[in-house]
Design an enzyme around this catalytic site. Structure first.
Site: not given
Lengths: 222, 637, 246
Positions: B43, B435, B441, B266, B401, B45, B40, B330
């Site tokens: 971000l 989350r 990120l 989401h 999502h 990996g 992967g 969310r």
């Protein structure tokens, strides 16, 4: 420096710099020629002055030839490189916004090359009509005025010149603007102005230069 | 299966510092002797591969796309959280930690979350140094916004393309290492199995997607950073290629799968337009900062949105949750939208949508400000729907999502297979049952840049180098298994397209294991899924051969894994007898219809252990203790 | 609606390839272009014909994976739009559409409409980065950066590396791609230290890959789905000159 000049961007710099100088020459040449609209002595005197430069004249000629050759060879090299960069072309190609002149630089360029060879044979070396060499003013200098009137009196020759000016106009339309981008002279504020410089020069050069054979053919200049 | 979270002792705020000191180190000169396989290149990996190579390890990195720059992290729009407190509005590492634990509805491990909050600040520093053009104020300092229900402005952003910029930052760091020869990149390569020798992860088997070649790669440690599995729903906001294969293969080789039923739906996606649709498009949640969500008060409202008078509109989030309003978390926002639609108040042709209206914001701030903030999102919306959100309210609907569930990892991000580390969305560790916005990120980069470089050394230092090669029988065996499976897929020779199986599976999952679940639906699904899987292996149509670029084959392998994995997901959803975080068990709700968490029976991580084909996986539990943040009922009223 | 599609089919890199004509039925105007191809592929699979291979992934216009020259235009007729975001309402019943892969010596075809864009990665590896190791960064707010500069860098950085600029350029030049990265860093203080080497290395890498030369046709910026401006090419030319004379 060698690495710079042989890189793709370096070659573009060469095209731009030689291009600017050739544009300046073209403009100077045009202004000189426009003296045909004054009395015959004016252009003859101008021609004589140039002829009398002696060594300097050859230096200028050499310089021009150098610029010209470099411009042509670099241009052809770039063109061939570009052709090689897309070995298989699109079955159905399309253009979004590139102008016709910008896409035909190699065609107008090569046409101009052919024209310039003819132009030199015609009015400089008098190879096409050796009688030009015997046209003389009362002072015994070359009668350029008469030569132009005689030369452009030939319909075919005039047609070639006018066609060449179309090619030149197109070449300048793109070229005389393009060098700003190449040299990185670019500012969002002035880009609109920069964009029209080429077209303006192209139109001026085309109109003034074409006016000469047209004036001869219409007997405006005798 | 033994679940030892290896949480350091002592107060949570000092754990990471202490742990860093307690861990073993590897002599710089010896690092180059170790080979690490990173699967992967998103971000997590990408940042891990780059950082490990900087440290001196030999790194091999794999991705299924044509370039590491294309991983789906790129699609995150909104931003990245960090406890910088640049806005002087009361943020701190502790507050970010607190918000994340609470946002995750008390189903995450405190120690991991605290570390995440702690390193969040370093991430921003690192990214700025890489030349990531974060948004700035006129002062020249970094701009922040409040995001996804946070009461402080701690979200850093780069236009509406934060994920892209952060990924390109990691990609540039990775590119630098590839250029130096420190990382060997394998693009268009899909990991199809993991090789475990003497109880340790020692390598992977990949298929070259262009040539079909099955290859063995040997390493001293393996890192999976293969993202989430939202595509189990067929329609999701994930990229078409996102899949569970790598994680699921690891599960089958002995890695515990934690909380697979934790998925995030989401709230602000563009509603589905037709059956042919291949994916759902997400629009940044930041839209909820200025947009107001409403549905008509009357069922069967036929008037155009702008013709519905103010008193006939129900701004249901503002009504139900006055302090958070349109910025409610969310899960609440998504569920409320679904409730409204289920009650027949939905808008748009399908009735599956609610309005997100910018009329008042445009009136208050002017169109230019709105354009400045959301211009690219508005354009995207208009391109897809052919409606102008400046004049007509947007229509939105929830879509799968992100998946909080993933392979179980301990504090060192190591799975139950020693040597197999799992980062980013692929692991389960930091987000609990839900989350927070702009935290994905953060987690991906925290794991890759700042956690794994330390913890992997600790693992490597404890094992001697042994000169393992791909000639080992286990590698040969795994290669043969992969080849057999591929051959099997190609020889089904059925009549039904792989795509249609995926679609049907997605429908089952969305209806029964999505935002709201109940025992009956889940039990039914547990019958339907094996039947569908059976049919797949009898009747799927997979054309072509292995030794070529074969997209149908690629897809078939992924769908086959989804068909198995979906069952584990439903099992997990069934076992979790509570409503919490991103999911709602209909049997567990208060009288007002709010989620009812069950801390007595469910305050744990559920971990599933593979027990062989067609055998029910074994359930394990990692109990969760909350010493810092008191277990309270979430209230966003 | 029904469409006639002329699509480039090429079994693998060594195959010669040719255009093949297909009829696509029952296409809805709401579909994206790639969903239209999905439908075509399902129809092909039913007839036991190998489906058309094309690159795609995120389908929301940001990953840069999708490509396609559609009736001669990279990413089709809509400006500032990737193929995945192009919608079929652009077309009407009975339309003929030509679909071809990116054409460039530097982007060899892998299969059908899929090309190898590894050349872009190699250019990036030659200098498309700031050499900062993880952990050595100072506080993010230590160096203020003027908003205009940051915004300009962002405009350049938004490049998705799809290759449309190369595909659309009459010369198959990669100048816009390289310029976007060079300019992103040239406009930021973090990029100043390696500025000279970066532009020189990246241009040299670009030249090695066999891309064409820029003749300022500006087709690249017109085709760019992210509207990256060709002004960045001017900036790169400037940077390259400055690096060359120093």
């Amino acid at each position: 420096m060698f690495a710079f000049l042989t890189s793709s961007i370096g070659k573009k710099y060469i095209m731009a710099v030689t291009g600017i100088l050739l544009v300046l020459f073209t403009l100077g040449h045009m202004v000189g020629n426009l003296q045909i609209y004054l009395k015959p002595e004016a252009i003859n005197k101008y021609a004589h002055t140039l002829q009398s430069l002696g060594g300097l004249l050859w230096l200028i000629r050499g310089g021009l030839l150098f610029l010209f050759v470099v411009h042509v060879i670099t241009g052809i090299t770039l063109y061939l490189g570009n052709q090689g960069a897309r070995p298989i072309d699109y079955v159905k190609p399309a253009t979004i916004k590139a102008t016709l002149p910008s896409r035909t630089m190699i065609i107008t360029g090569l046409s101009l090359f052919a024209f310039i060879v003819y132009h030199i044979m015609h009015f400089t070396l008098h190879l096409t009509d050796p009688s030009f060499s015997f046209l003389a003013t009362p002072e015994g200098h070359m009668d350029v005025h008469r030569m132009l009137v005689t030369g452009f009196g030939n319909m075919l020759a005039s047609a070639v010149y006018i066609a060449a000016m179309i090619a030149l106009g197109m070449h300048l339309y793109h070229g005389a603007t393009s060098w700003f981008q190449t040299l990185g002279i670019n500012n969002v504020k002035y880009n609109c102005t920069i964009k029209i410089i080429g077209p303006v020069i192209a139109v001026i050069v085309f109109l003034f230069n074409t006016s000469i054979p047209v004036s001869v053919l219409t007997k405006f200049i005798k | 299966m033994k679940l030892d979270p290896k949480t350091p002792t002592g107060p949570v705020a000092a754990q990471w510092t202490k742990h860093k000191f307690d861990m073993k180190l590897i002599n710089p000169a010896n690092k180059r002797k170790y080979k690490i396989l990173v699967v992967g290149s998103g971000l997590a990996g990408g940042s891990a591969a780059a950082t490990l190579a900087e440290l001196g390890y030999q790194v091999h990195c794999f991705c299924y796309q044509d370039s590491p720059r294309r991983a789906h992290s790129i699609a995150a729009q909104g931003g990245i959280n960090a406890a910088k407190n640049y806005q002087n509005d009361g943020d701190s590492v502790y507050r970010l930690f607190y918000d994340t634990v609470k946002g995750g509805d008390f189903r995450a491990r405190e120690s991991n979350v605290y570390r995440l909050s702690e390193v969040s600040c370093n991430i921003i520093d690192q990214c700025v140094a890489q030349g990531i053009p974060f948004a700035r104020d006129y002062s020249g300092y970094l701009a922040n916004r409040s995001f996804g229900g946070a009461l402080v402005s701690r979200t850093f952003y780069a236009s509406g393309q934060t994920g892209q910029q952060l990924l390109l930052g990691a990609y540039s760091a990775l590119s630098r290492q590839i250029g130096k020869g420190a990382v060997k990149m394998h693009t268009r390569s899909e990991m199809l199995d993991i090789v475990v020798i003497d109880g340790r992860a020692r390598g992977i088997i990949t298929r070259n997607l262009v040539t079909g070649k099955i290859e063995s790669h040997v390493g001293d440690a393996v890192i999976l950073a293969t993202g989430g599995y939202s595509n189990v729903f067929y329609l999701s906001t994930n990229a078409i290629g996102c899949n569970v294969t790598a994680a699921y293969r690891a599960y089958k080789k002995g890695a515990g799968f934690a909380n697979p039923c934790y998925t995030q739906i989401h709230p602000t996606c563009i509603p589905q337009a037709g059956d042919y649709q291949s994916k759902l498009t997400l629009m940044s949640e930041s839209l909820r900062n200025d947009g107001r969500i409403w549905v008509p008060k009357n069922k069967g409202e036929k008037r155009a949105a702008n013709d519905v008078p103010e008193n006939e509109r129900d701004y249901y989030l503002e009504r139900k949750y006055p302090s958070y309003g349109n910025l409610a978390p969310r899960d609440i926002s998504s569920r409320s939208a679904k409730e409204a639609c289920d009650a027949g108040l939905g808008v748009g042709e399908s009735g599956m949508g609610v309005y997100l209206d910018f009329r008042d914001a445009i009136k208050r701030l002017g169109q230019n400000v709105i354009k400045d903030r959301y211009g690219n999102l508005f354009e995207m919306y208009q391109r897809i729907t052919n409606e102008d959100p400046y004049t007509v309210p947007m229509r939105i609907f929830p879509a799968p999502h992100y998946t909080m569930g993933g392979l179980w990892v301990d504090y060192n991000l190591m799975s139950t297979i020693p040597g197999l580390h799992v980062l980013g969305e692929a692991n389960f560790s930091d987000h609990g049952a839900n989350r927070l916005g702009a935290s994905a990120l953060m987690q991906g980069l925290a794991d890759g840049y700042f956690v794994i470089p330390y913890t992997i050394a600790h693992y490597l230092a404890a094992h001697k180098l042994d000169g393992m090669t791909a000639d080992h029988p286990e590698f040969k065996k795994a290669e043969a298994e992969v080849a057999t499976r591929t051959k099997k897929l190609l020889s089904i020779n059925g009549t039904r397209s792989v795509e249609s199986f995926h679609k049907e599976l997605g429908r089952i999952m969305w209806d029964n294991c999505g935002m709201a679940r109940n025992k009956k639906g889940l039990t039914d699904s547990l019958k339907k899924i094996p039947a569908l899987r059976e049919e797949f292996w009898q009747n799927a149509k997979v054309l072509g051969e292995n030794e070529e670029y074969n997209t149908t084959l690629e897809r078939a392998g992924r769908v086959a894994d989804f068909l198995e994995f979906a069952e584990v997901m439903c099992l997990d959803a069934l076992e979790r007898e509570e409503s919490c975080g991103g999911h709602f068990r209909e049997e567990y709700q208060t009288e007002e219809g709010e989620a009812l968490r069950n801390d007595t029976d469910c305050c744990h991580v559920t971990v599933w252990e593979h027990k062989g084909e067609n055998t029910k996986p074994q359930m394990h539990k990692e109990p969760l203790a909350f010493e810092e943040v008191k277990l309270v009922v979430r209230s966003y009223k | 609606m029904n469409l006639t599609l002329h699509i480039w089919r090429q079994k693998n890199a060594n195959d010669k390839g040719k255009m093949v004509t297909y009829k696509a039925h029952d296409i809805s105007t709401h579909m994206s272009f790639l969903e239209m191809l999905d439908v075509l592929n399902q129809q092909l699979i039913e007839k036991n014909i190998d489906p058309v291979a094309f690159d795609h992934d995120c389908r929301e216009g940001i990953c840069g994976m999708c490509s396609l020259i559609i009736n001669g235009k990279a990413h089709g007729p809509w400006s500032a739009t990737t193929t995945c975001q192009l919608h079929m309402r652009e077309y009407k019943d009975g339309d003929e559409i030509y679909i071809e892969p990116w054409r460039s010596k530097a982007f060899p075809v892998i299969k059908d409409l899929v090309v190898n864009r590894g050349a872009f990665d190699r250019i990036m590896q030659s200098g498309g980065f700031v050499s900062v190791n993880t952990g050595s960064a100072p506080d993010a707010n230590a160096t203020p950066i003027a908003k205009e500069k940051a915004d300009l860098a962002m405009a350049a950085a938004s490049c998705i590396g799809c290759g449309a600029c190369v595909a659309q350029c009459k010369n198959a030049s990669a100048m816009l791609f390289v310029a976007a990265k060079v300019s992103q860093f040239a406009n930021l203080p973090q990029g100043q230290i390696e500025k000279k080497a970066r532009v020189q290395n990246m241009v040299a890498a670009m030249d090695r890959e066999g891309f064409g030369n820029c003749t300022n046709l500006l087709e690249c910026e017109a085709a760019c789905p992210m509207s990256v401006s060709a002004n960045f090419i001017a900036q790169m030319n400037r940077e390259f000159f400055a690096a060359g004379i120093k």
